[in-house]
Write an enzyme that holds these catalytic residues in place. Structure first.
Site, PDB file in Angstrom:
ATOM      1  CB  SER A   1      -0.908   0.028   1.230  1.00 41.08           C
ATOM      2  OG  SER A   1      -1.724  -1.106   1.266  1.00 41.08           O
TER       3      SER A   1
ATOM      4  CD  GLU B   1      -0.827  -2.381   8.537  1.00 39.50           C
ATOM      5  OE1 GLU B   1      -1.173  -3.478   8.049  1.00 39.50           O
ATOM      6  OE2 GLU B   1       0.192  -1.782   8.182  1.00 39.50           O
TER       7      GLU B   1
END
Length: 177
Positions: free
Chosen positions: A18, A101
């Site tokens: 990402s 996360e």
């Protein structure tokens, strides 16, 4: 990754990274013991993306966004101390990273979903159901679907509150994160 003196030499490729094209550093899981079982023999590295041999290539998605990238490593050399945790114990470090996360993003996602649901409900007050003289919000079937979505988003919020409570009380998150 192979240790060569005071440096690790990394060859390979990482996909679905990402926002790598915006990043200066990434974490990388690399096999450091080829003879070890599946989740053993992996080390967690912190890698600067400006090193020679690192190539970041955005992946064009069907929606035209390029949020995800492929990152290629060709004879990339990083300092020996760029290991997070212990050599060959990177899977454990990665699971801890992923727990925090992913486990703590519930509130952001839930808020986004609720905002979109409220926007959709507002729009649905004027949207006619094809073949009927009712708006979406006047139709029992669609009202039930909207209510079910609301309930599921509230459950997601309470799940997030449970995880927040765990962090505050124990400093840890469980596998449900």
């Amino acid at each position: 990754a192979v240790l060569d003196g005071n440096e690790w030499v990394i060859d390979g490729h990482k996909i679905w990274t990402s926002n790598a094209y915006h990043a200066d550093w990434i974490f990388l899981l690399a096999r450091t013991d080829p003879g070890a079982p599946k989740h053993k023999g992996i080390t967690y590295f912190l890698v600067p993306l400006n090193l020679p041999g690192v190539t970041v290539r955005p992946i064009k998605q069907i929606n035209k966004y390029r949020k995800f990238c492929e990152v290629f490593f060709e004879n990339v050399r990083i300092p020996k101390e760029n290991v997070l945790g212990e050599v060959n114990n990177g899977w454990k470090v990665a699971m801890t990273t992923f727990t925090f996360e992913r486990g703590t993003t519930i509130f952001e996602r839930q808020a986004q979903y609720m905002t979109e649901l409220y926007d959709f409900v507002r729009m649905s007050k004027n949207l006619k159901v094809p073949g009927l003289e009712q708006t979406v919000t006047e139709n029992a079937h669609y009202r039930q679907k909207l209510a079910q979505s609301y309930i599921e988003f509230e459950i997601l919020r309470y799940h997030g509150l449970n995880m927040l409570s765990q962090i505050m009380n124990t400093g840890k998150l469980g596998p449900e994160a």
